[in-house]
Design a protein around this motif. Structure first.
Motif, short mmCIF file in Angstrom:
data_model
loop_
_atom_site.label_atom_id
_atom_site.label_comp_id
_atom_site.label_asym_id
_atom_site.label_seq_id
_atom_site.Cartn_x
_atom_site.Cartn_y
_atom_site.Cartn_z
N THR A 13 0.82 -1.20 0.00
CA THR A 13 0.00 0.00 0.00
C THR A 13 0.86 1.26 0.00
O THR A 13 0.52 2.24 -0.64
CB THR A 13 -0.94 0.01 1.22
OG1 THR A 13 -1.76 -1.15 1.16
CG2 THR A 13 -1.82 1.24 1.24
N VAL A 14 1.97 1.22 0.70
CA VAL A 14 2.87 2.37 0.77
C VAL A 14 3.38 2.73 -0.63
O VAL A 14 3.50 3.89 -0.98
CB VAL A 14 4.05 2.10 1.72
CG1 VAL A 14 5.11 3.17 1.60
CG2 VAL A 14 3.55 2.03 3.15
N LEU A 15 3.69 1.73 -1.44
CA LEU A 15 4.25 1.98 -2.77
C LEU A 15 3.19 2.12 -3.86
O LEU A 15 3.48 2.67 -4.91
CB LEU A 15 5.22 0.86 -3.15
CG LEU A 15 6.51 0.83 -2.34
CD1 LEU A 15 7.33 -0.38 -2.72
CD2 LEU A 15 7.31 2.10 -2.52
N ALA A 16 1.99 1.66 -3.62
CA ALA A 16 0.95 1.67 -4.65
C ALA A 16 0.70 3.03 -5.29
O ALA A 16 0.55 3.10 -6.51
CB ALA A 16 -0.36 1.11 -4.08
N GLY A 85 4.48 6.83 -11.52
CA GLY A 85 5.10 5.56 -11.90
C GLY A 85 4.37 4.90 -13.05
O GLY A 85 3.30 5.33 -13.46
N LYS A 86 4.99 3.88 -13.60
CA LYS A 86 4.40 3.12 -14.69
C LYS A 86 3.45 2.05 -14.13
O LYS A 86 3.83 1.27 -13.26
CB LYS A 86 5.48 2.43 -15.51
CG LYS A 86 6.37 3.37 -16.27
CD LYS A 86 5.65 3.80 -17.53
CE LYS A 86 6.62 4.53 -18.42
NZ LYS A 86 6.06 4.83 -19.70
N LYS A 87 2.27 2.00 -14.66
CA LYS A 87 1.27 1.02 -14.24
C LYS A 87 1.81 -0.41 -14.40
O LYS A 87 1.54 -1.28 -13.58
CB LYS A 87 -0.02 1.21 -15.05
CG LYS A 87 -1.12 0.26 -14.70
CD LYS A 87 -1.75 0.57 -13.37
CE LYS A 87 -2.95 -0.34 -13.15
NZ LYS A 87 -3.33 -0.40 -11.76
N ALA A 91 2.78 -4.94 -10.76
CA ALA A 91 2.91 -6.37 -10.49
C ALA A 91 4.34 -6.73 -10.09
O ALA A 91 4.56 -7.59 -9.23
CB ALA A 91 2.49 -7.19 -11.71
N LYS A 92 5.32 -6.06 -10.70
CA LYS A 92 6.72 -6.32 -10.35
C LYS A 92 7.01 -5.91 -8.92
O LYS A 92 7.67 -6.63 -8.17
CB LYS A 92 7.65 -5.56 -11.30
CG LYS A 92 7.59 -6.04 -12.73
CD LYS A 92 8.43 -5.14 -13.62
CE LYS A 92 8.22 -5.46 -15.08
NZ LYS A 92 8.93 -4.51 -15.95
N THR A 97 8.42 -7.33 -3.59
CA THR A 97 8.22 -7.04 -2.17
C THR A 97 7.76 -8.28 -1.41
O THR A 97 8.25 -8.56 -0.32
CB THR A 97 7.21 -5.89 -1.99
OG1 THR A 97 7.69 -4.75 -2.72
CG2 THR A 97 7.05 -5.52 -0.52
N GLN A 98 6.84 -9.03 -2.00
CA GLN A 98 6.38 -10.26 -1.35
C GLN A 98 7.51 -11.27 -1.23
O GLN A 98 7.66 -11.93 -0.19
CB GLN A 98 5.20 -10.86 -2.10
CG GLN A 98 3.91 -10.08 -1.92
CD GLN A 98 2.77 -10.64 -2.73
OE1 GLN A 98 2.95 -11.34 -3.73
NE2 GLN A 98 1.56 -10.30 -2.32
#
Length: 105
Positions: A13-16, A85-87, A91-92, A97-98
């Motif tokens: 969420t922080v990076l979204a 950022g690029k949409k 996913a990357k 992160t996961q």
């Protein structure tokens, strides 16, 4: 330290907000600069990670972000822009992160 699913979701969420389409910037920021910003994001009140854990997570994701993410997305993260950022990088970011979060468990 063990990451709960809630913590992993918070990290994403922080990076979204940084993952929205914008004009491309061609030069990537320095890895050290990205790493420092990520540590700051990961220790924010939203994620509440301790400094050592945040540093380990940032150390894991930074080289992968630098290799796999577009310069536009990296610059948006470093500059603290909520848009830019690029949409396609969403996913990357999630996958990287996961993966790093699971390595720290």
């Amino acid at each position: 330290m063990t990451f709960s699913p809630r913590t992993g979701a918070l990290l994403l969420t922080v990076l979204a907000p940084f993952i929205l389409t914008a004009c491309s910037q061609t030069q990537k920021p320095e890895a050290a600069e990205l790493n420092a910003v990520l540590v700051e994001l990961y220790t924010s009140q939203e994620t509440n990670l301790d400094q050592a854990t945040a540093q380990k997570l940032a150390d894991c994701v930074t080289p992968q972000f630098m290799e796999q993410l577009d310069a536009t997305t990296l610059n948006a993260i470093v500059e603290g822009k909520e848009r830019g950022g690029k949409k396609e990088d969403e996913a990357k970011i999630t996958s990287i992160t996961q993966g790093c979060s699971s390595e720290l468990v």
